[in-house]
Design a protein around this motif. Sequence first.
Motif, PDB file in Angstrom:
ATOM      1  N   ASN A 145      15.383   1.836 -36.699  1.00  0.00           N
ATOM      2  CA  ASN A 145      14.250   0.730 -36.405  1.00  0.00           C
ATOM      3  C   ASN A 145      14.966  -0.147 -35.389  1.00  0.00           C
ATOM      4  N   PRO A 146      14.790  -0.011 -34.164  1.00  0.00           N
ATOM      5  CA  PRO A 146      15.006  -0.833 -33.107  1.00  0.00           C
ATOM      6  C   PRO A 146      13.909  -2.022 -32.795  1.00  0.00           C
ATOM      7  N   ASP A 147      14.501  -3.036 -32.387  1.00  0.00           N
ATOM      8  CA  ASP A 147      13.554  -4.287 -32.243  1.00  0.00           C
ATOM      9  C   ASP A 147      12.473  -3.939 -31.332  1.00  0.00           C
ATOM     10  N   THR A 201       5.939  -0.608 -23.419  1.00  0.00           N
ATOM     11  CA  THR A 201       6.596  -1.282 -24.392  1.00  0.00           C
ATOM     12  C   THR A 201       5.921  -1.552 -25.785  1.00  0.00           C
ATOM     13  N   THR A 202       6.823  -1.159 -26.839  1.00  0.00           N
ATOM     14  CA  THR A 202       6.387  -1.232 -28.225  1.00  0.00           C
ATOM     15  C   THR A 202       7.461  -2.213 -28.717  1.00  0.00           C
ATOM     16  N   THR A 203       6.638  -3.306 -29.354  1.00  0.00           N
ATOM     17  CA  THR A 203       7.310  -4.348 -30.183  1.00  0.00           C
ATOM     18  C   THR A 203       6.452  -4.824 -31.372  1.00  0.00           C
ATOM     19  N   ASN A 204       6.998  -4.754 -32.647  1.00  0.00           N
ATOM     20  CA  ASN A 204       6.534  -5.208 -33.825  1.00  0.00           C
ATOM     21  C   ASN A 204       5.160  -4.438 -34.127  1.00  0.00           C
ATOM     22  N   GLY A 205       5.136  -3.376 -33.763  1.00  0.00           N
ATOM     23  CA  GLY A 205       4.023  -2.305 -34.110  1.00  0.00           C
ATOM     24  C   GLY A 205       2.917  -2.545 -33.033  1.00  0.00           C
ATOM     25  N   VAL A 219      17.197  -2.561 -28.146  1.00  0.00           N
ATOM     26  CA  VAL A 219      16.181  -2.168 -27.332  1.00  0.00           C
ATOM     27  C   VAL A 219      16.482  -0.667 -27.048  1.00  0.00           C
ATOM     28  N   GLN A 220      15.764   0.158 -27.473  1.00  0.00           N
ATOM     29  CA  GLN A 220      15.823   1.725 -27.474  1.00  0.00           C
ATOM     30  C   GLN A 220      14.885   2.332 -26.323  1.00  0.00           C
TER      31      GLN A 220
END
Length: 195
Positions: free
Chosen positions: A58-60, A76-80, A108-109
């Motif tokens: 689960n990367p940030d 970019t995908t962050t927090n869903g 960061v992936q």
Amino acid sequence: MWACIFHVKRRARAELPPQVRYNLPIEIFYTLVPLVMVSVFFFFTARDSRDLEHLSANPDVKVKVEAFQWSWRFTTTTNGKTLPQVVGQPVSDYHQGPQLVLPVGKKVQFELESPDVIHSFWVPAFLFKRDVIPGIPANNKGRYFEITTLNKPGVYAGRCAELCGVDHSRMLFSVKLVPQAEYDQYVSAQAGSPQ
């Protein structure tokens, strides 16, 4: 002819110089030293490669990087939340190219993809470069890498490091690392904008 005729006798009488063939200690030394060196290099390479290729469950932040002739597309995908794509055009200064905004101190992936030719995602400040090869399936681990050492805010230049065609030299982008609070504001502003 002179040398052959008049120096034959001298050559026949001369003693052979000392021979170094069949010197067992030297042969063992010349065999073992390279073997030890290669073994040490192999150990450190295998250890570091394993660490560099490690991916978190689960990367940030996840970033899909699409390299195309001759620019970049970042999703970019962050927090869903998936933010609107950042798409660029060929430029002569990395400040004018597409800008990827990321938070400092987070995992960061990156997922790399190319629809046309081989490109190479390279941000020199990250001390990491990975080729973007077309046709690699999504389940292939070579398509992904993760960076956890993004700790210094700033704007960093990025480029394609693989000769990919006419505008290769103009395939520039930037990565802006910001504190978490500023990143949260950026995400809020982008989430409200149309895709």
